[in-house]
Every structure is written in structure tokens, then in C-alpha cells.
Write a protein that holds these residues in place. Structure first.
Motif, mmCIF file in Angstrom:
data_model
loop_
_atom_site.group_PDB
_atom_site.id
_atom_site.type_symbol
_atom_site.label_atom_id
_atom_site.label_comp_id
_atom_site.label_asym_id
_atom_site.label_seq_id
_atom_site.Cartn_x
_atom_site.Cartn_y
_atom_site.Cartn_z
ATOM 1 N N ARG A 122 -16.937 18.475 78.506
ATOM 2 C CA ARG A 122 -16.883 18.039 79.906
ATOM 3 C C ARG A 122 -18.211 17.418 80.333
ATOM 4 N NH1 ARG A 122 -15.834 22.240 84.645
ATOM 5 N NH2 ARG A 122 -17.941 22.744 84.035
ATOM 6 N N ALA A 123 -19.308 18.022 79.868
ATOM 7 C CA ALA A 123 -20.629 17.477 80.199
ATOM 8 C C ALA A 123 -20.828 16.100 79.564
ATOM 9 C CB ALA A 123 -21.720 18.434 79.735
ATOM 10 N N LEU A 124 -20.259 15.913 78.369
ATOM 11 C CA LEU A 124 -20.468 14.649 77.653
ATOM 12 C C LEU A 124 -19.534 13.533 78.119
ATOM 13 C CD1 LEU A 124 -20.936 15.991 73.999
ATOM 14 C CD2 LEU A 124 -22.700 15.269 75.618
ATOM 15 N N ALA A 125 -18.489 13.894 78.872
ATOM 16 C CA ALA A 125 -17.461 12.918 79.248
ATOM 17 C C ALA A 125 -18.031 11.729 80.018
ATOM 18 C CB ALA A 125 -16.365 13.591 80.078
ATOM 19 N N VAL A 126 -19.005 11.992 80.858
ATOM 20 C CA VAL A 126 -19.536 10.907 81.682
ATOM 21 C C VAL A 126 -20.662 10.152 80.954
ATOM 22 C CG1 VAL A 126 -18.862 12.006 83.829
ATOM 23 C CG2 VAL A 126 -21.129 12.460 82.912
ATOM 24 N N GLN A 127 -20.748 10.382 79.653
ATOM 25 C CA GLN A 127 -21.717 9.724 78.787
ATOM 26 C C GLN A 127 -23.154 9.784 79.286
ATOM 27 O OE1 GLN A 127 -18.791 6.303 78.382
ATOM 28 N NE2 GLN A 127 -19.833 6.266 76.404
ATOM 29 N N PRO A 128 -23.623 11.028 79.494
ATOM 30 C CA PRO A 128 -25.007 11.181 79.923
ATOM 31 C C PRO A 128 -25.930 10.866 78.755
ATOM 32 C CG PRO A 128 -24.130 13.312 79.322
ATOM 33 C CD PRO A 128 -22.993 12.328 79.202
ATOM 34 N N GLN A 129 -27.147 10.491 79.059
ATOM 35 C CA GLN A 129 -28.126 10.302 77.995
ATOM 36 C C GLN A 129 -29.017 11.527 77.878
ATOM 37 O OE1 GLN A 129 -28.921 6.383 79.737
ATOM 38 N NE2 GLN A 129 -29.150 5.718 77.633
ATOM 39 N N VAL A 130 -28.944 12.369 78.925
ATOM 40 C CA VAL A 130 -29.702 13.611 78.900
ATOM 41 C C VAL A 130 -28.720 14.772 79.079
ATOM 42 C CG1 VAL A 130 -31.424 15.000 80.103
ATOM 43 C CG2 VAL A 130 -31.785 12.547 79.845
ATOM 44 N N LEU A 131 -28.843 15.772 78.216
ATOM 45 C CA LEU A 131 -27.996 16.956 78.315
ATOM 46 C C LEU A 131 -28.891 18.175 78.547
ATOM 47 C CD1 LEU A 131 -25.102 18.165 77.978
ATOM 48 C CD2 LEU A 131 -25.613 18.428 75.547
#
Ligand code: ADP
Ligand code: ADP
Length: 224
Positions: free
Chosen positions: A145-154
Motif C-alpha cells: 500500500r505504501a509503494l502503490a503511489v510510487q514514492p521515492q522515499v519509504l
């Protein structure tokens, strides 16, 4: 995306949670914030996230001063200790959530969700509800879910703290793999030295609101 923390301080009533923190995290690194409870790890992570506004200093993400930018204007994904999945939504709907609120198109959302289900290897479980998953599976969904919006920072705050030892070990390997595959810059909070040493490229050791040491696991620990 590089992250620069410059002279950041934060005080709560009369407690100095962060005391002039300086830190540079290079693009592509997986970094652990390690330290005892109350040392300021979460506060630093939350400051990077924009969930906590520093009293002084600045946070520069990819060359841009984000200190006073709204959380939603930052391209950042989060994972917290207590899954925080929506219990009335299925796995697919949970993963899609961030895309829905950003008004992505139906078809795009569907494709992205299937791609992420594949990535976390939960294809067959997409229509289940969180209560029908194991703890480890739930945290994989939280990662997706965190990666879905294609963040560059996690950013991850004790992401595996609530899991038993065996599952925690498994999840560390997952984090490492996803970090590398998705080309992220990631920062995770832990008080577990072994976890930091096993997963992180670099360890930031915190104590009483200050950084005591920064280095690779080999630089910090003397492993005979
Ligand atoms: P850690 O993550 O290392 O356990 P935290 O950053 O959560 O440490 O907290 C550092 C200190 O700041 C703790 O003593 C905590 O109680 C205090 N603190 C954190 N957030 C707040 C807040 N919103 N209000 C008051 N005190 C806080
Ligand atoms: P963690 O599980 O990361 O250690 P905490 O339980 O310390 O988190 O904090 C959870 C939330 O409560 C955070 O938003 C933090 O800012 C807030 N908080 C922590 N300590 C205090 C405090 N002493 N007073 C008010 N809020 C606090």
C-alpha cells in the motif's frame, strides 16, 4: 532521493526530543535509526515525513527544502508498527486506497494493484480482509500500500516490532528485496541491533535526541 537533515531540533514541553540533528542519507540507501526507547527515533522519522514540524533546522529532500511542505506534497510512503490497514477493505482495496484518493483511473489502479500483489506474492489473497491474514502477510500488504503511489522515499517506524521472531526475519528479507527492486531511499526505525545490522546499508545510532554514530554495520560493530 537524498535526504538531508540540517540542525534539526524539536522540544516537547520541557523535553528535548531532537537536539541539533545533522544527517545525510544518500539516494538508494536503506538506513536504520537505532537506539533505545525515547531516544528520538520516531520524532526524527516523523520530521522527515512532515508529520512533525521541527522547532529549528531544515529537512531537504532531493535538493528541495520541505521543512514546511504539507505531508501530501511529499512523495513519501509510510509503514507503521501496527499495520493500520483498513479492516473493512479487502487487500486489493487497501492497496488501491492511495491511488483512489489521488483519483487515478480505474484501469490504471487495477493494473497497479495486480502488479503489487505479484510483488508481495499475495496474488491469491487479494479479496481477503486483513483479519483473514497472518501478521506477516498484513505487513506485506502495508508495504504494498505504501509503494502503490510510487514514492521515492519509504519511511518505516518499527515495521516488524509486533511480529514474532521467525516472521520478523522473513519480513526483513522482504524489505531488503523491495527496497532494491523499487529503487527506494528507505529509513526504518528499530531498537533491535541485530535487525539493523542484518538489513541496513547504514546505521544511525541515536541516544537522548542526538546522533552518536553513523556508519555501515561493519564500521559500527566489531565482528570478530
Ligand atoms: P523513540 O522513537 O526513540 O522511542 P520518540 O521520538 O518517540 O523516541 O520520543 C522521544 C521522546 O519525546 C520521548 O520521551 C517521548 O515521550 C517524547 N515525545 C514524543 N512525541 C511527543 C509529543 N507529541 N508530545 C510530548 N512528548 C513527546
Ligand atoms: P513508538 O511506538 O514509535 O515509540 P510512541 O508510542 O512513542 O511511538 O508515540 C506514539 C504517538 O504518541 C506519536 O505520535 C508521538 O508523537 C506521541 N507521543 C509520544 N510520547 C508522547 C507524550 N509524552 N505526550 C504526548 N504525545 C506523545
Amino acid at each position: 532521493m537524498s535526504i538531508i537533515v540540517r540542525q534539526v531540533s524539536k522540544k516537547f514541553t520541557n523535553f528535548q526530543a531532537l537536539d541539533q540533528i545533522n544527517l545525510e542519507i544518500k539516494t538508494g540507501k536503506l538506513v536504520a535509526l537505532l537506539g533505545p526507547s525515547g531516544s528520538g527515533k520516531s520524532t526524527l522519522l516523523r520530521a522527515i515525513a512532515g508529520l512533525e514540524i521541527p522547532d529549528t533546522g531544515s529537512i531537504i529532500i532531493n535538493g528541495r527544502d520541505t521543512t514546511h511542505l504539507d505531508v501530501r506534497q511529499r512523495n513519501i510512503g509510510f509503514v507503521f508498527q501496527h499495520y493500520a490497514l483498513f479492516k473493512h477493505l479487502t487487500v486489493r482495496q487497501n492497496i488501491a486506497f492511495g491511488l483512489e484518493i489521488r483519483k487515478h483511473g480505474r484501469k490504471g489502479i487495477k493494473e497497479k494493484v495486480e502488479e503489487l500483489l505479484e510483488l508481495i506474492q499475495l496474488r491469491g489473497l487479494g479479496d481477503r480482509y486483513p483479519s483473514q491474514l497472518s501478521g506477516g502477510q498484513r505487513q506485506r500488504v502495508a508495504l504494498a500500500r505504501a509503494l502503490a503511489v510510487q514514492p521515492q522515499v519509504l519511511l518505516l517506524d518499527e515495521p516488524f516490532g509486533a511480529l514474532d521472531a521467525k516472521v520478523r526475519k522473513e519480513l526483513r528479507a522482504w524489505l531488503r528485496r523491495l527496497h532494491d527492486e523499487v529503487h527506494l531511499t528507505s529509513v526504518f526505525v528499530t531498537h533491535d541491533q541485530e535487525e539493523a545490522m542484518e538489513v541496513a546499508d547504514e546505521i544511525v545510532v541515536m541516544n537522548r535526541g542526538r546522533i552518536e554514530q553513523v556508519g555501515t554495520p561493519d564500521e559500527i560493530y566489531d565482528n570478530p
